[in-house]
Structures are given as C-alpha cells and as structure tokens.
Design a protein around this motif. Structure first.
Motif, PDB file in Angstrom:
ATOM      1  N   VAL A   1       0.882  -1.022  -0.071  1.00 50.12           N
ATOM      2  CA  VAL A   1       0.102   0.289   0.018  1.00 50.12           C
ATOM      3  C   VAL A   1       0.988   1.281  -0.131  1.00 50.12           C
ATOM      4  O   VAL A   1       1.980   2.084   1.000  1.00 50.12           O
ATOM      5  CB  VAL A   1      -0.895  -0.648   1.258  1.00 50.12           C
ATOM      6  CG1 VAL A   1      -1.479   1.581   1.620  1.00 50.12           C
ATOM      7  CG2 VAL A   1      -1.529  -1.613   1.626  1.00 50.12           C
ATOM      8  N   PRO A   2       0.443   2.325  -0.778  1.00 49.17           N
ATOM      9  CA  PRO A   2       1.550   3.591  -0.669  1.00 49.17           C
ATOM     10  C   PRO A   2       1.590   3.880   0.900  1.00 49.17           C
ATOM     11  O   PRO A   2       0.461   4.015   1.117  1.00 49.17           O
ATOM     12  CB  PRO A   2       0.417   4.315  -1.713  1.00 49.17           C
ATOM     13  CG  PRO A   2      -0.345   3.527  -2.675  1.00 49.17           C
ATOM     14  CD  PRO A   2      -0.369   2.063  -1.907  1.00 49.17           C
ATOM     15  N   ASP A   3       2.547   4.550   0.935  1.00 46.43           N
ATOM     16  CA  ASP A   3       2.929   4.884   2.424  1.00 46.43           C
ATOM     17  C   ASP A   3       3.288   3.565   3.436  1.00 46.43           C
ATOM     18  O   ASP A   3       3.082   4.420   4.599  1.00 46.43           O
ATOM     19  CB  ASP A   3       1.717   6.379   2.840  1.00 46.43           C
ATOM     20  CG  ASP A   3       2.726   7.191   1.938  1.00 46.43           C
ATOM     21  OD1 ASP A   3       2.926   7.267   0.838  1.00 46.43           O
ATOM     22  OD2 ASP A   3       1.000   7.827   2.164  1.00 46.43           O
TER      23      ASP A   3
ATOM     24  N   PRO B   1      10.480  -2.518  -2.377  1.00 49.44           N
ATOM     25  CA  PRO B   1       8.969  -3.225  -2.627  1.00 49.44           C
ATOM     26  C   PRO B   1       7.898  -1.588  -3.041  1.00 49.44           C
ATOM     27  O   PRO B   1       8.499  -0.339  -2.299  1.00 49.44           O
ATOM     28  CB  PRO B   1       8.209  -3.692  -2.260  1.00 49.44           C
ATOM     29  CG  PRO B   1       9.377  -3.872  -1.028  1.00 49.44           C
ATOM     30  CD  PRO B   1      10.918  -3.153  -1.803  1.00 49.44           C
ATOM     31  N   GLN B   2       7.348  -1.799  -4.406  1.00 47.83           N
ATOM     32  CA  GLN B   2       7.075  -0.236  -4.939  1.00 47.83           C
ATOM     33  C   GLN B   2       5.433  -0.859  -4.160  1.00 47.83           C
ATOM     34  O   GLN B   2       4.216  -1.587  -4.436  1.00 47.83           O
ATOM     35  CB  GLN B   2       7.583  -0.263  -5.594  1.00 47.83           C
ATOM     36  CG  GLN B   2       8.710  -0.142  -6.073  1.00 47.83           C
ATOM     37  CD  GLN B   2       8.768   0.595  -7.714  1.00 47.83           C
ATOM     38  OE1 GLN B   2       8.198   0.099  -8.804  1.00 47.83           O
ATOM     39  NE2 GLN B   2      10.046   0.146  -8.342  1.00 47.83           N
ATOM     40  N   ALA B   3       4.590   0.651  -4.497  1.00 46.08           N
ATOM     41  CA  ALA B   3       2.980   0.531  -4.196  1.00 46.08           C
ATOM     42  C   ALA B   3       2.367  -0.017  -5.529  1.00 46.08           C
ATOM     43  O   ALA B   3       2.851  -0.545  -6.749  1.00 46.08           O
ATOM     44  CB  ALA B   3       3.015   1.809  -4.453  1.00 46.08           C
TER      45      ALA B   3
ATOM     46  N   ALA C   1       0.223  -2.718   5.605  1.00 47.04           N
ATOM     47  CA  ALA C   1      -1.199  -1.415   6.035  1.00 47.04           C
ATOM     48  C   ALA C   1      -0.195   0.011   6.144  1.00 47.04           C
ATOM     49  O   ALA C   1       0.809   0.910   6.275  1.00 47.04           O
ATOM     50  CB  ALA C   1      -1.290  -1.669   6.918  1.00 47.04           C
ATOM     51  N   SER C   2      -2.380   0.785   5.393  1.00 43.34           N
ATOM     52  CA  SER C   2      -1.574   2.661   5.029  1.00 43.34           C
ATOM     53  C   SER C   2      -1.502   2.649   6.489  1.00 43.34           C
ATOM     54  O   SER C   2      -3.020   2.535   7.167  1.00 43.34           O
ATOM     55  CB  SER C   2      -2.516   3.290   4.030  1.00 43.34           C
ATOM     56  OG  SER C   2      -3.113   4.035   4.262  1.00 43.34           O
ATOM     57  N   PRO C   3      -1.290   3.765   7.187  1.00 43.18           N
ATOM     58  CA  PRO C   3      -1.089   4.064   8.624  1.00 43.18           C
ATOM     59  C   PRO C   3      -2.060   5.099   8.101  1.00 43.18           C
ATOM     60  O   PRO C   3      -2.977   5.108   9.479  1.00 43.18           O
ATOM     61  CB  PRO C   3      -0.339   5.161   8.548  1.00 43.18           C
ATOM     62  CG  PRO C   3       0.830   4.367   8.340  1.00 43.18           C
ATOM     63  CD  PRO C   3       0.719   3.851   6.532  1.00 43.18           C
TER      64      PRO C   3
END
Length: 642
Positions: free
Chosen positions: A424-426, A459-461, A482-484
C-alpha cells in the motif's frame, strides 16, 4: 431407458450449475443463499417447469445424507478456541433453547392454529433449530466483521442444535403414531431416548474422530484419496451410530470437531475438498426440498403459517434465547442479535418430511406450513442482518491482513503458510522498512511480471509480495504492509482517540484523563479492571465505562490477555443497550439492588408523626427514643407550674 437417464442427468446437473451461478447474485446483494436455492427448486417443480417429484422417503434420505456431510464439515471447520469461547451459551441454546422454542411455538400452534397438543408440539419441534448454512453464509456476507464472541456463539449453536431438534421431532412423531398406547410411558421413554441418543452421539463421535485421525496419519495413500477416505469414514460413523440407537448427526459433528483440531496429513487438501462437497450437499438438499414442495397448496395454510413465523421471530426465539443466556454475561445488544439471527432453513423442511414418511394424519399440513415459515424467516430476518449488527454496535473494524492465505504442508512437519500482501502507498514497506528474515519473502509480482524478492529491489506501491510465514507470526506482518492513515482512521472511530498501556494503574489513568469515580481502586492495573468488569473473559472491541470515558480492548495476545487498550473520550452512542429487555442475570440483580436501595432511601418520611407506618425497625426505635426524651419529667417546668 437411456433417454430417461440422460434427461435426469441433464436436468439435475443443469439445476446445480444454475444454482452455483445464481449464488453470485446472492453474494452481491446479500440475499440469503438458501432462499435462492429453494426458489430454484420451486421454479423447476410441479407448479413451475413441471418436474414432478413427490417421493418423501427419497427426499428424506437425500436430505439426511447431505446434512451429515454438512455437519461433519461444520465441525471440521470450527476452531477449538472458538468452540471453547462460546461453548457454554452455544450448547445451552442448542439443547435447552431448542426445547424452549419447541414448547413456545407449540403453545402458539395450539391456540392460533387449533392443532391437538401433540401435533402442536410437533410443529414447534420441526421449526425449533436454526439453519447452519444460512447462518454461516449471512455472517460472512455484507463486508462486515461481527464480534468474535457473538459470531462464535451463533455458529456453534447453528452447527450443533440439529440433533436435538431431530430427536424431538422423531420422538413426537412416534408418540402420535403409537397413540394412547404410549402415553403412560412417554416421559420415561423420552428421557431414556434422549440420554441414549446424545450419549452415544458424543462418545462414539469422539471415538470416530480419533480413529479418522489415526488412520489418515498412518496410511500411505495417494494425496487425492485422503479426502475420500475421511468422508467415507464420517458416513460410516453416521450409519453405525444410527444403527446403535444414537444420534448420527451429533456423532459426525463431534468427529469433525475432533479431527479438524488435530494435525492430519493433507489437511489443507481435506479442507478444500470438504468445503466443495459441503456446498454440493447444500445445493442438492435445497433443490430436492424445493422440488418436493407444491406452492399451489400453500394458500390454504398461509395465514396461520405466517402468524407462527412472526411469533417465532419476535416472541418465541427471543424469549428462549434470553432465558438461556440469563446465567451468562451476554450484553443486551448481543442477546438481541443472537435472537434475531435465528434463521430457519433446510433442516426444518427436512424434519417436516417425517410426518409424511410416518403417515401421520394430515402430514402434508406440517410440510406446507414449515415451508412458509422458512420462507418468511429468510425474507424477514435474512436481508437486514448486516444492518442490525451495525445498529447494535456489534461490528468491529476488519483486521488488517494478507490478501490471500494458503496453508502449506511441507516435508519434515514444517508448518508454514503462504501469505500474499499488496504493498500500500505510504506503508512502512513502501517507505523502505525491511521485511523480517523469518518471513522468508520469496516472490514479487510487479506489473504482471514475477521476480525474486532479492532482485526486485525496494517494494513499490501495487506490488504483490509472497512470503512463507509460520502461522503464529502472520499478525506481526499486517501493519508492516498497511497504510497508516487508513489504520488510524478506522482505529479512531472504533477504538478511541488514544492508546494506553494496560499494565498501568487506574490511578495513572485518572490523573492523565481526569477520571472522577470514587469506586475505582487506584492501584489496580487497567487490564485487571477491564477483566473484572467483564467477568474475566474479554475480546477485541469490548468496552467498559470508567468515569466519563470508555476503555476499549484493542488487542489481545495469543493467550487471550489484554495487550493494548484504547481510550474513548466521547463514548459511542451505541454503547448503551439498544434493546434493554435482554438484561442478563447479573444486570437484573444489580437493577433490583439499586431499586431496593432507592426504595429504602425514599422510605424515610418527611414528617414521622404523620406517617409512622413507613418506618423500618431501626427508625421506629430511634423515633420512640426521641419521643421519650421530649416527654416532660416530674421536675420539669411544666410540673412546677402545676
């Protein structure tokens, strides 16, 4: 002959295929799956496409065989931890609850429909059990996560209450057929039969489960033969226990529960095979029962059947559930939800065939009324279960986890799972956080191409990462992928604004959050305080009021101890009981104690001279003493004046 054979195969396989395809509609709109299958059977039956099927004995045989398969799979898929957590209330509902429901519905059938007493109680016994297939499906559809305690109670109850309903139905049918000859010994025969059926079912079920595990682990067979062996042994157990006079349905459930919680060879293959076979058994059973029904006969009994269904839904089931859960610490909202998810289904229709098989006078009435009761139950209750769970505050945020989890059996008894995460991004992984070595990342899929983890770089989104993980460590990886932001938003809404250490004392909590409550023991740890208020058993999402705040259980460790606690400064409006009628015994006792205390406080009259009869013993003594002290003595000024 050949044309008939091909026609039967064509129609049977076609109906099963259509049933599977129509299940997609049920998953999308949240409709009870049983309703879809029954509808297809009715559509293909005598009043629909014209397929005529009126062999009650064959329908009962097929339904019983299918139910044995379903119950074995239900036991096999029930985790022992869930069974232990819900064993008390669930088994009480599956035994005493079924009996109470049968009695209540029987009384209603006697006065509302005018059936004789034995026939009325037979009607109650037929519809006294909940349907495992409908309950399991509806608790997993709709994108919601029901609290563990409530979900486990419902699943264990629905999977284990069929033997009691079957025993009651068969006993009452035999009493009706025997007539007055069996009236004198009815109670004794009932108690002996109950002990024999349930006792043999449990004992032989445990023995059968033990033998299944030993045989599977000792025999060297081709991998594809193990599922066939296990299911054949389960059906052998079902038939043998039935011939011995026990409950074969209870035996296969107990055997599945035992075997499913033991290490067995090819267990992952067994689960997949039994899951598919259980679906096939459900579809076949529902279609056969639908074919047996004749909707054109329903209008004659429609009104009394609908009245009984509404009584069962809004009075009989709730009252039986409340009485059964009184000794337990179930909250009113939980009891209300459990009483609402009392869906009737294929088992009730299957039991309604017994009066036809035993040639009970007017036996068709039982079948037609039961079919209408089942349809009413599914239409009234089945559609709004997710909405009801949200309204009662029993939905918890879904735990963050892998996209897919595959159980693996590796040589040398190495037990691992193959888990798949999407980056997931971020997320911490996307920001460069290392994946622990014990996770054994092996593969990355990026833009449709597979590559080794060590060659993929950071790893990339959008990447999908495949890892081999021991099952007990899976949760440690969840928040790493997970995304914070999403985690924080979900947690804040449900678990409160802040997190506190459960080992800290209540005194520290009171000082930090200005909690004003004179009853608090300032030296008691927060975890102990929560467990004491909840009776020693906690689960994620439990809430306890503490002064002007609420403490929310955020996380438990593997032993069930509280690991993290949230603080809700503004308690949720769903905290209070939405249905205050379903108080448990402890809450009723507390309310009575408060009421007695208030009554004692209000019993002191404002003017004792006007209302001396409202004084208690101690107040009377004090009152008389005060009057004596005020009475003039011989040396008082009043006597001097005389």
């Amino acid at each position: 002959m050949l044309e008939v054979m091909f026609m039967v195969i064509l129609l049977g396989a076609g109906l099963i295929g259509v049933a599977v395809l129509t299940s997609l509609v049920s998953f999308r709109i949240g409709a009870p799956l049983l309703l879809v299958f029954l509808g297809l059977g009715l559509l293909a039956g005598e009043d629909g496409l014209g397929l005529r099927f009126d062999d009650a004995r064959m329908a009962y045989f097929v339904g019983s065989l299918a139910l044995a398969v379903i119950l074995f799979d239900s036991g096999f898929g029930t985790r022992l931890s869930s069974f232990r957590a819900a064993a008390g209330p669930a088994l009480t509902l599956a035994s005493l609850g079924v009996l109470l429901t049968a009695l209540l519905v029987g009384v209603a059938a006697r006065f509302a429909v005018g059936l004789p007493w034995l026939h009325a109680f037979l009607m109650g016994a037929i519809v006294s059990s909940t349907d495992a297939a409908a309950v399991f499906f509806l608790l997993r559809v709709g994108g919601i996560t029901i609290r563990d305690r409530v979900r486990s109670t419902l699943e264990v109850e629905s999977a284990s209450n069929d033997p009691m309903a079957i025993f009651l139905t068969i006993t009452l049918v035999e009493l009706i057929v025997a007539g007055d000859a069996a009236a004198d010994t009815a109670l004794r025969e009932f108690l002996i039969g109950f002990a024999q059926q349930m006792g043999l079912g449990v004992i032989l079920g445990l023995l059968g489960g033990f033998l299944i595990v030993r045989l599977v682990n000792r025999l060297e067979l081709a991998a594809g033969l193990y599922p066939i062996l296990v299911m054949s042994l389960a059906l052998v157990l079902f038939g043998a226990v039935g011939l011995a006079g026990g409950s074969g349905f209870l035996a296969v459930f107990v055997a599945g529960l035992y075997a499913g919680n033991r290490r067995m060879r090819s267990q992952a293959t067994l689960r997949r095979f039994q899951d598919g076979l259980s679906w096939l058994a459900q579809i076949v059973m529902f279609l056969v029962l639908g074919l047996l029904a004749t909707p054109s006969h329903f209008p004659v009994v429609a009104l009394p059947a609908i009245a009984l269904a509404l009584f069962l839904t809004f009075v009989g089931r709730p009252l039986a559930v409340w009485l059964c859960l009184l000794p337990f610490r179930s909250q009113p909202n939980e009891t209300a939800f459990i009483s609402w998810v009392g869906l009737r289904g294929a088992v009730s229709i299957l039991l309604a065939i017994l009066p036809l098989v035993y040639a009970v006078p007017d036996g068709q009435i039982f079948f037609n009324m039961t079919f209408i009761i089942v349809l009413t139950s599914l239409l009234v209750q089945g559609w709004i279960i997710p909405t009801t769970a949200r309204w009662l505050g029993l939905v918890v945020p879904p735990s963050i986890g892998p996209l897919e989890k595959v159980e693996l059996e590796l040589p040398g008894d190495a037990h691992h799972e193959l888990v798949v995460y999407r980056v997931v991004p971020d997320s911490p992984v996307a920001r460069g956080e290392r994946v622990p070595r014990w996770a054994r990342p092996s593969l990355v899929v990026r833009d449709g191409q597979s590559m080794g983890y060590h060659y993929a770089g950071r790893p990339q989104a959008g990447d999908r990462v495949y890892l081999f993980v021991p099952p007990r460590y899976t949760r440690l990886l969840d928040r790493l992928f997970a995304s914070p932001a999403s985690v924080e938003d979900d947690d804040k809404d449900f678990f409160g604004e802040f997190t506190v250490d459960p080992t800290r004392s209540l005194g520290d909590l009171a000082h930090a959050y200005d909690v004003a409550d004179g009853d608090l023991d300032s030296a008691m740890p927060i975890a102990d305080f929560i467990e004491k208020r909840l009776g020693g058993r906690t689960e994620v999402g439990d809430r306890v009021a503490c002064g002007g705040i609420e403490l929310v259980v955020r996380e438990l460790d593997e032993a069930g101890n509280i690991k993290a606690v949230g603080v809700a400064i503004q308690p949720q409006p769903s905290g209070p009981a939405k249905v205050p009628l379903f108080l448990n015994a402890r809450q009723i006792k507390e309310r009575l104690r408060v009421r007695r205390r208030r009554r004692r406080e209000n019993v002191v009259p404002s003017d004792p001279d006007k209302e001396p009869f409202r004084l208690n013993a101690r107040q009377i003594i004090d009152y008389l003493g005060a009057r004596r002290s005020q009475k003039p003595g011989p040396s008082s000024p009043a006597n001097d004046g005389e």
